[in-house]
Design a protein around this motif. Structure first.
Motif, PDB file in Angstrom:
ATOM      1  N   ALA A  88      32.092  18.881  42.518  1.00 18.64           N
ATOM      2  CA  ALA A  88      32.624  19.067  43.871  1.00 18.64           C
ATOM      3  C   ALA A  88      32.534  17.774  44.668  1.00 18.64           C
ATOM      4  O   ALA A  88      33.473  17.407  45.388  1.00 18.64           O
ATOM      5  N   PHE A  89      31.427  17.056  44.529  1.00 22.02           N
ATOM      6  CA  PHE A  89      31.274  15.781  45.223  1.00 22.02           C
ATOM      7  C   PHE A  89      32.294  14.765  44.711  1.00 22.02           C
ATOM      8  O   PHE A  89      32.936  14.074  45.502  1.00 22.02           O
ATOM      9  N   GLN A  90      32.446  14.686  43.403  1.00 14.72           N
ATOM     10  CA  GLN A  90      33.408  13.757  42.800  1.00 14.72           C
ATOM     11  C   GLN A  90      34.828  14.069  43.266  1.00 14.72           C
ATOM     12  O   GLN A  90      35.623  13.177  43.506  1.00 14.72           O
ATOM     13  N   GLU A  93      33.976  25.345  51.090  1.00 13.16           N
ATOM     14  CA  GLU A  93      34.900  26.486  51.051  1.00 13.16           C
ATOM     15  C   GLU A  93      36.043  26.285  50.056  1.00 13.16           C
ATOM     16  O   GLU A  93      36.742  27.243  49.707  1.00 13.16           O
ATOM     17  N   ASP A  94      36.245  25.064  49.585  1.00 12.70           N
ATOM     18  CA  ASP A  94      37.319  24.777  48.624  1.00 12.70           C
ATOM     19  C   ASP A  94      36.859  24.821  47.169  1.00 12.70           C
ATOM     20  O   ASP A  94      37.666  24.661  46.255  1.00 12.70           O
ATOM     21  N   VAL A  95      35.574  25.028  46.942  1.00 17.01           N
ATOM     22  CA  VAL A  95      35.029  25.062  45.585  1.00 17.01           C
ATOM     23  C   VAL A  95      35.377  26.396  44.925  1.00 17.01           C
ATOM     24  O   VAL A  95      35.074  27.460  45.465  1.00 17.01           O
ATOM     25  N   VAL A  96      36.034  26.321  43.780  1.00 17.49           N
ATOM     26  CA  VAL A  96      36.343  27.517  42.993  1.00 17.49           C
ATOM     27  C   VAL A  96      35.425  27.474  41.769  1.00 17.49           C
ATOM     28  O   VAL A  96      35.675  26.749  40.805  1.00 17.49           O
ATOM     29  N   LEU A  97      34.328  28.242  41.837  1.00 14.44           N
ATOM     30  CA  LEU A  97      33.310  28.203  40.783  1.00 14.44           C
ATOM     31  C   LEU A  97      33.882  28.464  39.401  1.00 14.44           C
ATOM     32  O   LEU A  97      33.537  27.775  38.439  1.00 14.44           O
ATOM     33  N   GLU A  98      34.743  29.475  39.276  1.00 15.84           N
ATOM     34  CA  GLU A  98      35.301  29.833  37.967  1.00 15.84           C
ATOM     35  C   GLU A  98      36.082  28.667  37.359  1.00 15.84           C
ATOM     36  O   GLU A  98      36.039  28.453  36.152  1.00 15.84           O
ATOM     37  N   LEU A  99      36.790  27.935  38.187  1.00 17.93           N
ATOM     38  CA  LEU A  99      37.570  26.789  37.702  1.00 17.93           C
ATOM     39  C   LEU A  99      36.643  25.671  37.228  1.00 17.93           C
ATOM     40  O   LEU A  99      36.806  25.146  36.129  1.00 17.93           O
ATOM     41  N   ILE A 100      35.663  25.338  38.044  1.00 15.42           N
ATOM     42  CA  ILE A 100      34.781  24.215  37.710  1.00 15.42           C
ATOM     43  C   ILE A 100      33.863  24.564  36.540  1.00 15.42           C
ATOM     44  O   ILE A 100      33.751  23.801  35.576  1.00 15.42           O
ATOM     45  N   GLY A 155      37.378  14.888  37.935  1.00 13.94           N
ATOM     46  CA  GLY A 155      38.209  14.693  39.114  1.00 13.94           C
ATOM     47  C   GLY A 155      39.689  14.761  38.776  1.00 13.94           C
ATOM     48  O   GLY A 155      40.484  15.385  39.481  1.00 13.94           O
ATOM     49  N   THR A 156      40.068  14.144  37.664  1.00 17.04           N
ATOM     50  CA  THR A 156      41.465  14.181  37.227  1.00 17.04           C
ATOM     51  C   THR A 156      41.861  15.601  36.839  1.00 17.04           C
ATOM     52  O   THR A 156      42.935  16.075  37.205  1.00 17.04           O
TER      53      THR A 156
END
Length: 183
Positions: free
Chosen positions: A19-21, A27-34, A147-148
């Motif tokens: 998320a930092f990278q 609020e924009d963090v989608v745990l399932e995606l990451i 990040g990419t």
């Protein structure tokens, strides 16, 4: 060729690091995606490109009779031998208790038998995984790829021309752990 039995360690990146990278607000963090796509995806990319274990896992490989003591294990960054067995004609493995020594030489790990290699085909089970504190450039590579992957989640981008950073720049971050090609 070694096969991964199972991952046994924690993922090499955290959601917070990714998320930092990616410069994401909470609020924009989608745990399932990451957690489910990006982290496993970039870990797999690094393992595929380097031949080294990035996330701690257990591996198993068969050694034919002609592999002598001191032969390299297929996966780099081996940390411990779990078991050594002899493959019997029926395909099962007979456990062996033999003196052995595992030597990690940076890119490759070598298995030695100080009292002589046991006869026959062997089944070697071992653990491998990188210490990212020892190889901080690998963490940088993983985060750059994360990040990419977050920015470009699809395989095709329409209407935009994308240019990659040169492979030589990115792959240099993995050079310290890349297992040399074998023929």
């Amino acid at each position: 060729m070694a096969r991964r039995i199972a991952y046994i360690g924690e993922p090499v990146l955290t959601v917070e690091q990714v998320a930092f990278q990616c410069r994401l607000d909470p609020e924009d963090v989608v745990l399932e995606l990451i957690e489910g796509v990006i982290i496993p995806g970039v870990t797999g990319q690094a393992e595929s490109r380097t031949g080294a274990a990035i996330r701690q896992a257990e591996y198993e490989e068969e050694w034919p009779c002609h592999y002598a003591s001191g032969h390299a294990l297929d996966v780099g960054q081996a940390t411990a031998i779990v078991s050594i067995g002899r493959i019997l004609p029926d395909g099962s493995a007979e456990p062996l208790t033999v003196a052995h020594s595992l030597r990690n030489r940076g890119k490759e790990s070598f298995l030695y038998f100080p009292d002589g290699r046991p006869a026959g085909e062997l089944l070697i089970r071992y653990q491998a995984g990188i210490d990212l504190d020892a190889y901080p450039a690998v963490r940088s590579w993983l985060l750059m790829q994360a990040g990419t992957a977050h920015e470009f989640r699809e395989t095709l981008v329409s209407g935009t021309i994308l240019a990659e950073l040169p492979d030589t720049m990115l792959d240099a971050l993995l050079a310290e752990i890349t297992v040399p090609p074998r023929f």
